[in-house]
Design a protein around this motif. Sequence first.
Motif, PDB file in Angstrom:
ATOM      1  N   ASN A  43       0.669  -1.220  -0.186  1.00  0.00           N
ATOM      2  CA  ASN A  43       0.217  -0.178   0.030  1.00  0.00           C
ATOM      3  C   ASN A  43       0.701   1.220   0.246  1.00  0.00           C
ATOM      4  O   ASN A  43       0.442   2.415   0.558  1.00  0.00           O
TER       5      ASN A  43
ATOM      6  N   GLN B 178       2.463   2.748  -6.242  1.00  0.00           N
ATOM      7  CA  GLN B 178       1.327   2.541  -7.128  1.00  0.00           C
ATOM      8  C   GLN B 178       1.243   3.461  -8.235  1.00  0.00           C
ATOM      9  O   GLN B 178       1.024   3.165  -9.530  1.00  0.00           O
TER      10      GLN B 178
ATOM     11  N   TRP C  12      -3.460   0.573 -11.362  1.00  0.00           N
ATOM     12  CA  TRP C  12      -2.419   1.019 -10.588  1.00  0.00           C
ATOM     13  C   TRP C  12      -2.696   2.792 -10.145  1.00  0.00           C
ATOM     14  O   TRP C  12      -2.742   3.129  -8.936  1.00  0.00           O
TER      15      TRP C  12
ATOM     16  N   LYS D 112      -5.668   2.642  -7.666  1.00  0.00           N
ATOM     17  CA  LYS D 112      -5.423   2.300  -6.597  1.00  0.00           C
ATOM     18  C   LYS D 112      -4.642   3.467  -5.642  1.00  0.00           C
ATOM     19  O   LYS D 112      -5.262   3.904  -4.507  1.00  0.00           O
TER      20      LYS D 112
END
Length: 178
Positions: A123, A128, A151, A154
């Motif tokens: 995370n 990301q 990505w 996210k």
Amino acid sequence: MKRMFLGFGILAILSGCASNPLENPTAQSCAEYYKAGDKQTAEAVCGKISSRGNSDGYYYLSKIEHDKGNELKSLGLLYNARRAYSSEYKKAENEHLERALSEKKNKNYGQAKEIFELLASHNNVRSQRELGNIYYYGLGVAASTDKAVFWFRKASTAGDQYSKNSLNTIFADDYKKG
């Protein structure tokens, strides 16, 4: 005389436990084996206690992997220990992120992508976003709008404004194309 036999009995029981460290592994024994330099036993003991979710086990396994030169594996294990060792994890995470950004800058995209993927799976929003860029621009990989969107989404969900803007650009371009 009975006390002497009782003393030998207790000694035999204690030495039996010491001869098989996996019978009753503890965080303390994990740390002690590592600090004593018996990394093979430490790895077995720490592996056993980490399988029960023990942060100390993950922490010392990460140190063992670091000593072996397995930096990414070390970071992954340290991630599992982050509740108890959050400052050390954050420091290692930042070091790896800087290394990945440097690799990307030097056009070592494969190496950068590998590090970004590990951090993104933990995370790390910046990683990301960087994976979104790698896939969108085809840096060392086949360009893939679908993977880039994955990505960027996210990172965007975590509040990254750059990723939100990138998604808007991608969707606007798709809209213009029809």
